[in-house]
Design a protein around this motif. Structure first.
Motif, short mmCIF file in Angstrom:
data_model
loop_
_atom_site.label_atom_id
_atom_site.label_comp_id
_atom_site.label_asym_id
_atom_site.label_seq_id
_atom_site.Cartn_x
_atom_site.Cartn_y
_atom_site.Cartn_z
N GLY A 16 0.84 -1.18 0.00
CA GLY A 16 0.00 0.00 0.00
C GLY A 16 0.88 1.23 0.00
O GLY A 16 2.10 1.17 -0.14
N GLU A 80 -3.15 -6.57 2.35
CA GLU A 80 -2.23 -5.48 2.63
C GLU A 80 -1.92 -5.48 4.13
O GLU A 80 -2.83 -5.27 4.94
N TYR A 82 0.11 -3.87 7.48
CA TYR A 82 0.70 -2.62 7.96
C TYR A 82 1.23 -2.82 9.37
O TYR A 82 0.74 -3.66 10.12
N ARG A 129 -5.78 4.11 8.74
CA ARG A 129 -5.17 3.66 7.49
C ARG A 129 -6.07 2.66 6.77
O ARG A 129 -6.23 2.71 5.53
N GLU A 132 -8.88 4.46 5.04
CA GLU A 132 -8.36 5.20 3.88
C GLU A 132 -8.12 4.26 2.70
O GLU A 132 -8.47 4.57 1.56
N ARG A 133 -7.50 3.11 2.96
CA ARG A 133 -7.20 2.18 1.88
C ARG A 133 -8.47 1.57 1.29
O ARG A 133 -8.56 1.34 0.09
#
Length: 361
Positions: A16, A80, A82, A129, A132-133
């Motif tokens: 990402g 994804e 993080y 996050r 947002e993604r």
């Protein structure tokens, strides 16, 4: 804080957007470095600490299982991962799954922060996050599950965290555990009691994978679970597992050191019409996960649910005699399957509350 969900299959990974600083908090969120074994190990440690906090029964990925999950290719879902860094330390991690073949309007999400590093903004930064993604991918909804004691459904910190970040309640499942070993005579009696109801059906178990001739009908049966099992306010579509993606998943399980134990009911026409899946991990052989059980609607009323579960338990005793517990989750309102589990001896340990955030609200 631990906001978790268990996606249906393995996952592949793309990177990402990069670093995201949160001024005043000392928190940095960025994509997990999949080439860095040490960082994966640190993220794994944070996730395990989060999942097991005040939950001695928690079943977590081993480091090998997580590394394979993060690094493997997958045509069904994209993952994804993080990490949240607090003062340079990996304080937590988040996982965001993007279904690719069905249910493409939402993402599955998980946020975990090591209890030793909570209340410093890592969870909030990770949650932001993920939203947002999800929005950047054009998806409308983020789904999570929170694991809480049965008597803390309204006020548990995980629930308050979810609500504070815009999530609304959607469904309740109950996690139950079956202690092993079971009395073989009792299993024989349960099987014998169900047998007269399903004459003409065959009930068989397979270790490691199904024969080719059963895979298509098994996948068709498996795909019904998302729409047949009660899911409250969550708007699921039928899923799209097929023989090719099923074989892909078996290969990933093998890399992870996991073995699938399928038990299926086969109708007179030769197709799978009910199934029960148990997963045994070489890295954690004491704890077995029950991934799913379904009887197709047109074949209900024959005690096939009991039949496949009992046969699966009998095969498990032969294949993995060291196993000491099985975990399963069922929607609270799924009275029939809950009744089968209670008859087998499963006991409640917690509830999983599904929450969803609609980004276009």
């Amino acid at each position: 804080m631990a906001v978790t969900t268990t996606p249906r299959t393995g996952s592949s990974t793309v990177s990402g957007p990069g670093r995201s600083d949160h001024p005043g908090t000392g928190v940095v969120v960025r994509a997990l470095d999949l080439a860095d074994d040490a960082e994966i190990a640190a993220a794994h440690a944070a996730r395990v600490a989060s999942c097991r906090y005040q939950r001695p029964w928690a079943k977590t990925w081993s480091l090998r299982e997580m590394a394979v999950q993060l690094r493997s290719e997958n045509s069904v879902e994209r993952l994804e991962p993080y990490v949240a860094l607090v003062d340079g330390h990996v304080a937590g991690m988040a996982l965001l799954w993007f279904p690719l073949l069905d249910n493409t309007h939402f993402t599955w999400a998980e946020v975990d922060v090591d209890p030793a590093w909570r209340h410093r903004g890592a969870g909030t930064a990770l949650a932001e996050r993920l939203a947002e993604r999800t929005a950047a991918a054009g998806r409308r909804t983020v789904l999570v599950e929170v694991n809480v004691p049965d008597d803390e459904r309204e006020n548990h910190p995980h629930v308050r965290f979810a609500r504070r970040h815009g999530y609304s309640y959607a469904n309740t499942e109950v996690r139950r555990i079956l202690d092993l070993p079971l009395d073989p005579a009792r299993l024989e009696a349960l099987a014998a009691g169900a047998a007269p109801r399903h004459e003409g059906y065959r009930v068989e178990s397979f270790v490691g994978g199904l024969p080719e001739e059963l895979r298509e009908s098994y996948c068709a049966c498996w795909n019904q679970l998302a729409v047949d099992a009660p899911t409250g306010e969550i708007d699921f579509e039928e899923e799209a597992l097929g023989p090719q993606t099923y074989a892909e998943e078996l290969g990933r399980l093998e890399q992870q050191g996991r073995t699938m134990l399928h038990t299926v009911a086969i109708a007179p026409g030769g197709e799978v019409v009910a199934y029960n899946d148990l997963v045994v991990s070489a890295d954690d052989p004491d704890e077995v996960m029950q991934w799913g059980t379904l009887v197709r609607r047109e074949h209900r009323g024959h005690r096939l649910g009991m039949a496949v579960k009992v046969r699966g338990l009998q095969e498990l005793a032969r294949f993995a005699p060291q196993a000491r517990r099985i975990q399963t989750c069922n929607a609270e309102q799924n009275a029939h399957m809950v009744g089968v589990n209670l008859e087998l001896g499963f006991r409640k340990v917690e509830v999983l509350l599904s929450y969803q955030r609609h980004l276009d609200d």
